[in-house]
Motif scaffolding. Structure first.
Motif, PDB file in Angstrom:
ATOM      1  N   PRO A 145       0.844  -1.195   0.000  1.00  0.00           N
ATOM      2  CA  PRO A 145       0.000   0.000   0.000  1.00  0.00           C
ATOM      3  C   PRO A 145       0.879   1.245   0.000  1.00  0.00           C
ATOM      4  O   PRO A 145       2.042   1.192   0.403  1.00  0.00           O
ATOM      5  CB  PRO A 145      -0.791  -0.122   1.302  1.00  0.00           C
ATOM      6  CG  PRO A 145       0.064  -0.952   2.189  1.00  0.00           C
ATOM      7  CD  PRO A 145       0.803  -1.903   1.273  1.00  0.00           C
ATOM      8  N   PRO A 146       0.320   2.379  -0.424  1.00  0.00           N
ATOM      9  CA  PRO A 146       1.097   3.619  -0.371  1.00  0.00           C
ATOM     10  C   PRO A 146       1.537   3.925   1.062  1.00  0.00           C
ATOM     11  O   PRO A 146       0.829   3.617   2.025  1.00  0.00           O
ATOM     12  CB  PRO A 146       0.113   4.679  -0.869  1.00  0.00           C
ATOM     13  CG  PRO A 146      -0.897   3.923  -1.656  1.00  0.00           C
ATOM     14  CD  PRO A 146      -0.996   2.572  -1.001  1.00  0.00           C
ATOM     15  N   LEU A 147       2.694   4.523   1.194  1.00  0.00           N
ATOM     16  CA  LEU A 147       3.240   4.891   2.495  1.00  0.00           C
ATOM     17  C   LEU A 147       2.477   6.075   3.054  1.00  0.00           C
ATOM     18  O   LEU A 147       2.288   7.085   2.372  1.00  0.00           O
ATOM     19  CB  LEU A 147       4.719   5.247   2.354  1.00  0.00           C
ATOM     20  CG  LEU A 147       5.447   5.684   3.624  1.00  0.00           C
ATOM     21  CD1 LEU A 147       5.476   4.550   4.644  1.00  0.00           C
ATOM     22  CD2 LEU A 147       6.856   6.134   3.279  1.00  0.00           C
ATOM     23  N   ARG A 148       2.042   5.963   4.294  1.00  0.00           N
ATOM     24  CA  ARG A 148       1.365   7.034   5.035  1.00  0.00           C
ATOM     25  C   ARG A 148       2.191   7.254   6.297  1.00  0.00           C
ATOM     26  O   ARG A 148       1.990   6.598   7.298  1.00  0.00           O
ATOM     27  CB  ARG A 148      -0.052   6.630   5.423  1.00  0.00           C
ATOM     28  CG  ARG A 148      -0.884   6.134   4.289  1.00  0.00           C
ATOM     29  CD  ARG A 148      -1.539   7.300   3.567  1.00  0.00           C
ATOM     30  NE  ARG A 148      -2.358   6.799   2.476  1.00  0.00           N
ATOM     31  CZ  ARG A 148      -2.072   7.000   1.200  1.00  0.00           C
ATOM     32  NH1 ARG A 148      -1.005   7.667   0.857  1.00  0.00           N
ATOM     33  NH2 ARG A 148      -2.855   6.550   0.259  1.00  0.00           N
ATOM     34  N   LEU A 149       3.141   8.183   6.232  1.00  0.00           N
ATOM     35  CA  LEU A 149       4.153   8.354   7.276  1.00  0.00           C
ATOM     36  C   LEU A 149       3.928   9.628   8.071  1.00  0.00           C
ATOM     37  O   LEU A 149       3.732  10.698   7.499  1.00  0.00           O
ATOM     38  CB  LEU A 149       5.538   8.393   6.631  1.00  0.00           C
ATOM     39  CG  LEU A 149       6.743   8.773   7.478  1.00  0.00           C
ATOM     40  CD1 LEU A 149       6.921   7.841   8.657  1.00  0.00           C
ATOM     41  CD2 LEU A 149       7.997   8.785   6.621  1.00  0.00           C
ATOM     42  N   LEU A 150       3.960   9.493   9.369  1.00  0.00           N
ATOM     43  CA  LEU A 150       3.876  10.630  10.276  1.00  0.00           C
ATOM     44  C   LEU A 150       5.209  10.731  11.011  1.00  0.00           C
ATOM     45  O   LEU A 150       5.651   9.775  11.643  1.00  0.00           O
ATOM     46  CB  LEU A 150       2.735  10.405  11.274  1.00  0.00           C
ATOM     47  CG  LEU A 150       2.498  11.461  12.331  1.00  0.00           C
ATOM     48  CD1 LEU A 150       2.170  12.803  11.703  1.00  0.00           C
ATOM     49  CD2 LEU A 150       1.364  11.012  13.238  1.00  0.00           C
TER      50      LEU A 150
ATOM     51  N   SER B 268      12.892  14.663   6.984  1.00  0.00           N
ATOM     52  CA  SER B 268      11.921  14.690   5.883  1.00  0.00           C
ATOM     53  C   SER B 268      12.636  14.826   4.541  1.00  0.00           C
ATOM     54  O   SER B 268      12.319  14.124   3.582  1.00  0.00           O
ATOM     55  CB  SER B 268      10.937  15.851   6.048  1.00  0.00           C
ATOM     56  OG  SER B 268      10.093  15.641   7.131  1.00  0.00           O
ATOM     57  N   VAL B 269      13.596  15.740   4.489  1.00  0.00           N
ATOM     58  CA  VAL B 269      14.359  15.949   3.253  1.00  0.00           C
ATOM     59  C   VAL B 269      15.117  14.675   2.883  1.00  0.00           C
ATOM     60  O   VAL B 269      15.131  14.256   1.725  1.00  0.00           O
ATOM     61  CB  VAL B 269      15.311  17.153   3.392  1.00  0.00           C
ATOM     62  CG1 VAL B 269      16.281  17.224   2.223  1.00  0.00           C
ATOM     63  CG2 VAL B 269      14.519  18.447   3.512  1.00  0.00           C
ATOM     64  N   ARG B 270      15.741  14.047   3.863  1.00  0.00           N
ATOM     65  CA  ARG B 270      16.504  12.816   3.594  1.00  0.00           C
ATOM     66  C   ARG B 270      15.595  11.695   3.099  1.00  0.00           C
ATOM     67  O   ARG B 270      15.945  10.961   2.176  1.00  0.00           O
ATOM     68  CB  ARG B 270      17.261  12.374   4.846  1.00  0.00           C
ATOM     69  CG  ARG B 270      18.422  13.286   5.167  1.00  0.00           C
ATOM     70  CD  ARG B 270      19.166  12.850   6.396  1.00  0.00           C
ATOM     71  NE  ARG B 270      20.308  13.723   6.621  1.00  0.00           N
ATOM     72  CZ  ARG B 270      21.025  13.737   7.712  1.00  0.00           C
ATOM     73  NH1 ARG B 270      20.729  12.910   8.708  1.00  0.00           N
ATOM     74  NH2 ARG B 270      22.032  14.563   7.840  1.00  0.00           N
ATOM     75  N   ILE B 271      14.441  11.556   3.708  1.00  0.00           N
ATOM     76  CA  ILE B 271      13.491  10.520   3.274  1.00  0.00           C
ATOM     77  C   ILE B 271      13.017  10.825   1.858  1.00  0.00           C
ATOM     78  O   ILE B 271      12.971   9.942   1.004  1.00  0.00           O
ATOM     79  CB  ILE B 271      12.308  10.416   4.265  1.00  0.00           C
ATOM     80  CG1 ILE B 271      12.804   9.838   5.602  1.00  0.00           C
ATOM     81  CG2 ILE B 271      11.181   9.562   3.678  1.00  0.00           C
ATOM     82  CD1 ILE B 271      11.806   9.948   6.738  1.00  0.00           C
TER      83      ILE B 271
ATOM     84  N   GLU C 271      10.428   7.632  -2.916  1.00  0.00           N
ATOM     85  CA  GLU C 271       9.404   8.326  -3.694  1.00  0.00           C
ATOM     86  C   GLU C 271       8.256   8.706  -2.760  1.00  0.00           C
ATOM     87  O   GLU C 271       7.297   7.956  -2.585  1.00  0.00           O
ATOM     88  CB  GLU C 271       8.910   7.387  -4.800  1.00  0.00           C
ATOM     89  CG  GLU C 271       8.207   8.066  -5.921  1.00  0.00           C
ATOM     90  CD  GLU C 271       7.913   7.096  -7.043  1.00  0.00           C
ATOM     91  OE1 GLU C 271       6.746   7.035  -7.442  1.00  0.00           O
ATOM     92  OE2 GLU C 271       8.841   6.408  -7.503  1.00  0.00           O
ATOM     93  N   VAL C 272       8.381   9.875  -2.131  1.00  0.00           N
ATOM     94  CA  VAL C 272       7.393  10.292  -1.138  1.00  0.00           C
ATOM     95  C   VAL C 272       7.152  11.798  -1.231  1.00  0.00           C
ATOM     96  O   VAL C 272       8.077  12.567  -1.467  1.00  0.00           O
ATOM     97  CB  VAL C 272       7.838   9.881   0.291  1.00  0.00           C
ATOM     98  CG1 VAL C 272       9.110  10.561   0.696  1.00  0.00           C
ATOM     99  CG2 VAL C 272       6.753  10.112   1.305  1.00  0.00           C
ATOM    100  N   ASN C 273       5.898  12.199  -1.087  1.00  0.00           N
ATOM    101  CA  ASN C 273       5.525  13.607  -1.055  1.00  0.00           C
ATOM    102  C   ASN C 273       5.568  14.080   0.393  1.00  0.00           C
ATOM    103  O   ASN C 273       4.910  13.503   1.249  1.00  0.00           O
ATOM    104  CB  ASN C 273       4.095  13.797  -1.579  1.00  0.00           C
ATOM    105  CG  ASN C 273       3.972  13.428  -3.029  1.00  0.00           C
ATOM    106  OD1 ASN C 273       4.417  14.165  -3.886  1.00  0.00           O
ATOM    107  ND2 ASN C 273       3.370  12.280  -3.303  1.00  0.00           N
TER     108      ASN C 273
ATOM    109  N   TRP D 195       3.040   9.599   1.088  1.00  0.00           N
ATOM    110  CA  TRP D 195       3.203  10.909   1.696  1.00  0.00           C
ATOM    111  C   TRP D 195       3.746  10.815   3.108  1.00  0.00           C
ATOM    112  O   TRP D 195       3.623   9.807   3.768  1.00  0.00           O
ATOM    113  CB  TRP D 195       1.938  11.758   1.637  1.00  0.00           C
ATOM    114  CG  TRP D 195       0.660  11.169   2.137  1.00  0.00           C
ATOM    115  CD1 TRP D 195      -0.375  10.715   1.372  1.00  0.00           C
ATOM    116  CD2 TRP D 195       0.226  10.988   3.501  1.00  0.00           C
ATOM    117  NE1 TRP D 195      -1.403  10.267   2.168  1.00  0.00           N
ATOM    118  CE2 TRP D 195      -1.069  10.432   3.477  1.00  0.00           C
ATOM    119  CE3 TRP D 195       0.807  11.239   4.741  1.00  0.00           C
ATOM    120  CZ2 TRP D 195      -1.779  10.129   4.632  1.00  0.00           C
ATOM    121  CZ3 TRP D 195       0.101  10.940   5.904  1.00  0.00           C
ATOM    122  CH2 TRP D 195      -1.180  10.392   5.834  1.00  0.00           C
ATOM    123  N   LEU D 196       4.341  11.920   3.522  1.00  0.00           N
ATOM    124  CA  LEU D 196       4.938  12.071   4.841  1.00  0.00           C
ATOM    125  C   LEU D 196       4.444  13.389   5.415  1.00  0.00           C
ATOM    126  O   LEU D 196       4.520  14.413   4.740  1.00  0.00           O
ATOM    127  CB  LEU D 196       6.453  12.100   4.687  1.00  0.00           C
ATOM    128  CG  LEU D 196       7.335  12.346   5.901  1.00  0.00           C
ATOM    129  CD1 LEU D 196       8.709  11.775   5.639  1.00  0.00           C
ATOM    130  CD2 LEU D 196       7.436  13.786   6.285  1.00  0.00           C
TER     131      LEU D 196
END
Length: 132
Positions: free
Chosen positions: A6-11, A24-27, A32-34, A88-89
């Motif tokens: 599934p798409p990544l949903r990162l907090l 956040s920048v490094r990730i 491939e994350v917004n 997304w993150l």
């Protein structure tokens, strides 16, 4: 991205100065994350003079923190723009219990639950050194 995942949903959470923006920048650079940053969205909407940006600017000019309602509206609209199938993150959101509960409800209704939370646990003395 592998189709079976599934798409990544990162907090990404942590104290101010813990390094959320840096991580956040490094990730984002390595995956491939917004990245959705509440601070960046606020600045962008204020600069563009959007309706929500004008509301936020008014609250800030009055010496108030930007309300949960305004922040949640910004984040919700950005997640809709990104779409359900993209990774997304969230960086810098949620900051309050109200924001967290609203996010949880919104993600439940959209059938897009969080699937990863990273807590940056940085000692207070390190954070104070960074800020100073």
């Amino acid at each position: 991205m592998v189709d079976s995942y599934p798409p990544l949903r990162l907090l990404l959470i942590g104290s101010p100065g813990a390094g959320k923006g840096t991580q956040s920048v490094r990730i984002q650079d390595n995956f491939e994350v917004n990245t959705v940053s509440s601070g960046d969205l606020l600045r962008k909407n204020i600069a563009q003079g959007t309706e929500i940006g004008r509301r936020a600017a008014t609250e800030m000019k009055n010496g108030s923190l930007v309300s949960d309602e305004v922040i949640v509206q910004l984040i919700d609209s950005e997640l809709i723009k990104i779409g359900a199938e993209q990774n997304w993150l969230l960086d810098g959101f949620p900051r309050t219990m109200t924001q967290a509960k609203t996010l949880d409800k919104t993600l439940d209704e959209a059938n897009q639950p969080l699937n990863l939370v990273i807590h940056l646990d940085v000692p207070e003395d390190v954070i104070l050194q960074r800020i100073m």
